[in-house]
Design an enzyme around this catalytic site. Structure first.
Site, PDB file in Angstrom:
ATOM      1  N   ASN A   1       0.919  -1.264  -0.176  1.00  0.00           N
ATOM      2  CA  ASN A   1      -0.173   0.124   0.006  1.00  0.00           C
ATOM      3  C   ASN A   1       0.869   1.113  -0.089  1.00  0.00           C
ATOM      4  OD1 ASN A   1       0.514   0.674   2.865  1.00  0.00           O
ATOM      5  ND2 ASN A   1      -0.566  -1.303   3.156  1.00  0.00           N
TER       6      ASN A   1
ATOM      7  N   VAL B   1      -2.680  -5.921  15.570  1.00  0.00           N
ATOM      8  CA  VAL B   1      -2.997  -5.099  16.851  1.00  0.00           C
ATOM      9  C   VAL B   1      -3.964  -5.815  17.647  1.00  0.00           C
ATOM     10  CG1 VAL B   1      -4.735  -3.371  16.312  1.00  0.00           C
ATOM     11  CG2 VAL B   1      -3.083  -2.759  17.994  1.00  0.00           C
TER      12      VAL B   1
ATOM     13  N   LYS C   1     -10.688  -3.707  18.258  1.00  0.00           N
ATOM     14  CA  LYS C   1      -9.486  -4.228  18.647  1.00  0.00           C
ATOM     15  C   LYS C   1      -8.752  -4.030  20.189  1.00  0.00           C
ATOM     16  CE  LYS C   1      -8.865  -2.922  13.612  1.00  0.00           C
ATOM     17  NZ  LYS C   1      -7.698  -3.419  12.583  1.00  0.00           N
TER      18      LYS C   1
HETATM   19  N1  CTP Z   1      -3.970  -3.310  11.605  1.00  0.00           N
HETATM   20  C1  CTP Z   1      -3.375  -4.222  12.199  1.00  0.00           C
HETATM   21  N2  CTP Z   1      -3.332  -5.655  11.471  1.00  0.00           N
HETATM   22  C2  CTP Z   1      -3.953  -5.666  10.075  1.00  0.00           C
HETATM   23  C3  CTP Z   1      -4.565  -4.366   9.627  1.00  0.00           C
HETATM   24  C4  CTP Z   1      -4.578  -3.151  10.391  1.00  0.00           C
HETATM   25  O1  CTP Z   1      -2.905  -4.416  13.326  1.00  0.00           O
HETATM   26  N3  CTP Z   1      -3.875  -6.577   9.461  1.00  0.00           N
HETATM   27  C5  CTP Z   1      -4.095  -2.015  12.493  1.00  0.00           C
HETATM   28  C6  CTP Z   1      -3.603  -0.657  11.642  1.00  0.00           C
HETATM   29  O2  CTP Z   1      -2.191  -0.604  11.832  1.00  0.00           O
HETATM   30  C7  CTP Z   1      -4.189   0.316  12.612  1.00  0.00           C
HETATM   31  C8  CTP Z   1      -5.619  -0.136  12.957  1.00  0.00           C
HETATM   32  O3  CTP Z   1      -5.375  -1.786  12.977  1.00  0.00           O
HETATM   33  O4  CTP Z   1      -3.539   0.823  13.579  1.00  0.00           O
HETATM   34  C9  CTP Z   1      -6.799   0.136  11.778  1.00  0.00           C
HETATM   35  O5  CTP Z   1      -6.149   0.057  10.491  1.00  0.00           O
HETATM   36  P1  CTP Z   1      -7.016   0.130   9.281  1.00  0.00           P
HETATM   37  O6  CTP Z   1      -6.462  -0.146   7.883  1.00  0.00           O
HETATM   38  O7  CTP Z   1      -7.921   1.554   9.471  1.00  0.00           O
HETATM   39  O8  CTP Z   1      -8.164  -0.909   9.563  1.00  0.00           O
HETATM   40  P2  CTP Z   1      -8.590  -2.279   9.162  1.00  0.00           P
HETATM   41  O9  CTP Z   1      -8.718  -3.099  10.420  1.00  0.00           O
HETATM   42  O10 CTP Z   1      -7.567  -2.919   8.079  1.00  0.00           O
HETATM   43  O11 CTP Z   1      -9.911  -2.141   8.445  1.00  0.00           O
HETATM   44  P3  CTP Z   1     -10.501  -1.831   6.970  1.00  0.00           P
HETATM   45  O12 CTP Z   1      -9.264  -1.921   6.089  1.00  0.00           O
HETATM   46  O13 CTP Z   1     -11.572  -2.715   6.696  1.00  0.00           O
HETATM   47  O14 CTP Z   1     -11.009  -0.462   7.144  1.00  0.00           O
END
Ligand code: CTP
Length: 389
Positions: free
Chosen positions: A201, A298, A331
């Site tokens: 990304n 997380v 989370k």
């Molecule tokens: N995060 C994580 N592990 C993942 C994806 C995300 O620990 N596999 C953490 C990110 O570092 C951030 C938080 O979760 O602190 C939210 O990340 P975000 O990308 O906004 O959310 P997602 O859980 O990936 O949900 P979505 O993409 O469906 O919005």
């Protein structure tokens, strides 16, 4: 900050004028004290011009007969760089035979030492014991680097990198976060599709790196766990590089028992190839990828360490507040920092950001668009000191 910069007579002294120039540019007041040997290597006149303050070399200087006491009282931090084996030995045994050593003995402030010398002198047990003595009385002594030395030898003994000296010195002397141990994850994880391609990304790592630097500068002990980043990691902060989301989870899960807080600023790739192709995928017609979901780092850390403080980020396009708060709850986060992508602003890769921070306790703060470093300062003030300024 008032920095008393001590220079001793090692060849690496030639690197110090640039360090002093950069400290002054950062707004610090820097006053230099040199040993007579150092003054043979670097001109006090040059240092006086760069620091815009007098430079002190002689013990009995009629301009300031009590310089060693006054300078020790004046400064917030005393730095010795480069510190030769000879000066280290004198400092370790409380000798005060020149202005630099007597000022050091009179100084009760934070003291930071950057040794530089021949590898054999550095590895001599006597030097090691002297360094240990200095550490035992609270001095911070940073390891020299490994490399080619001015004497022709190769080994540990090179003066620490300029960025390391700047990062370490430029630390709040009150260390309000001393004792707090924080893991900061940053950057994008990368999921290979075949030996030459990956999915990832646009995360640049800038927010996480700014977080790590700010927490370090406030005295916290910081470990950076970094995926792919667009900017270099600060050399003075310990770090671990990882590639995939599974790697990042493994490393954080492994170290978290020794840390109090996780700042999860990384953008882990949410999907990976079900199976990585062993050979480079050929460009023949259409390609369908079979992807599977990656673990949520997380959330997993919350399950394994329910007592740890977890701070997360949310990247949203719509339904901002509700989605961020739902993620915080799901989370197990203490707080969540909401970044919003719109047609007019994309925080990923930008040098600026604007965020809203929600705490599980119900408090929140909106931070307008500012350079990422400034945003991080405000977020840290809110999260760690409860300040809303
Ligand atoms: N995060 C994580 N592990 C993942 C994806 C995300 O620990 N596999 C953490 C990110 O570092 C951030 C938080 O979760 O602190 C939210 O990340 P975000 O990308 O906004 O959310 P997602 O859980 O990936 O949900 P979505 O993409 O469906 O919005």
């Amino acid at each position: 900050m008032k920095i008393l910069f001590g220079i001793t007579g090692g060849i690496a002294a030639y690197k110090i004028p640039q360090v002093i120039r950069r400290l002054v540019q950062r707004g610090h007041e820097v006053e230099v004290v040199m040993t007579p040997a150092a003054a043979k290597l670097v001109s006090p006149f040059l240092l006086q011009t760069l620091s815009k303050r007098p430079v002190w070399v002689e013990d009995f200087d009629s301009r300031r007969p009590l310089a060693h006491i006054e300078l020790a009282d004046w400064c917030d931090v005393m730095v010795v760089a480069p510190a030769t084996a000879n000066t280290i030995a004198k400092l370790a045994w409380g000798m005060a035979d020149n202005l630099l050593t007597s000022t050091f003995l009179a100084c009760e402030k934070r003291k930071v030492i950057f040794p530089a010398m021949n590898v054999k002198m550095y590895e001599n047990l006597l030097t090691k014991q002297n360094i240990q003595r200095l550490r035992e009385v609270g001095c911070e002594v940073y390891e020299p680097e490994v490399g080619e030395l001015a004497c022709g030898y190769t080994g540990r003994g090179r003066l620490a990198d300029e960025e390391v000296i700047l990062g370490v010195v430029d630390r709040d002397p009150r260390k309000p976060l001393e004792g707090l141990r924080v893991v900061v994850s940053t950057g994008a994880t990368v999921e290979p599709l075949d030996p030459v391609r990956y999915i990832s990304n646009f995360s640049s790592g800038k927010m996480g790196i700014a977080f790590a630097k700010r927490l370090f500068s406030l005295g916290a002990e910081v470990l950076l766990v970094a995926g792919r980043t667009e900017i270099p990691l600060p050399l003075y902060i310990p770090s671990r590089r990882v590639q995939t989301t599974a790697d990042m989870l493994r490393v954080i899960d492994d170290v978290m028992k020794d840390y109090d807080v996780l700042v999860m600023a990384a953008a882990p790739a949410d999907f990976r190839a079900k199976e990585m192709a062993v050979e480079k995928i050929k460009r023949e017609g259409k390609l369908s990828l079979d992807l599977v979901s990656n673990p949520d780092i997380v959330a997993t850390i919350h399950e394994h360490y329910p007592e740890k403080r977890l701070i997360g980020f949310a990247l949203e396009m719509k339904g901002h507040e509700g989605n961020a708060k739902e993620k915080m709850k799901r989370k197990g986060l203490e707080a969540i920092i909401l970044n919003t992508v719109s047609s007019e602003f994309h925080p990923m890769g930008s040098d600026e950001n604007e965020v809203v921070v929600y705490k599980a306790s119900g408090e929140e703060i909106s931070i307008p668009r500012l350079p990422k470093e400034r945003v991080v300062e405000k977020v840290v003030d809110f999260l760690f000191f409860g300040e809303k300024a």
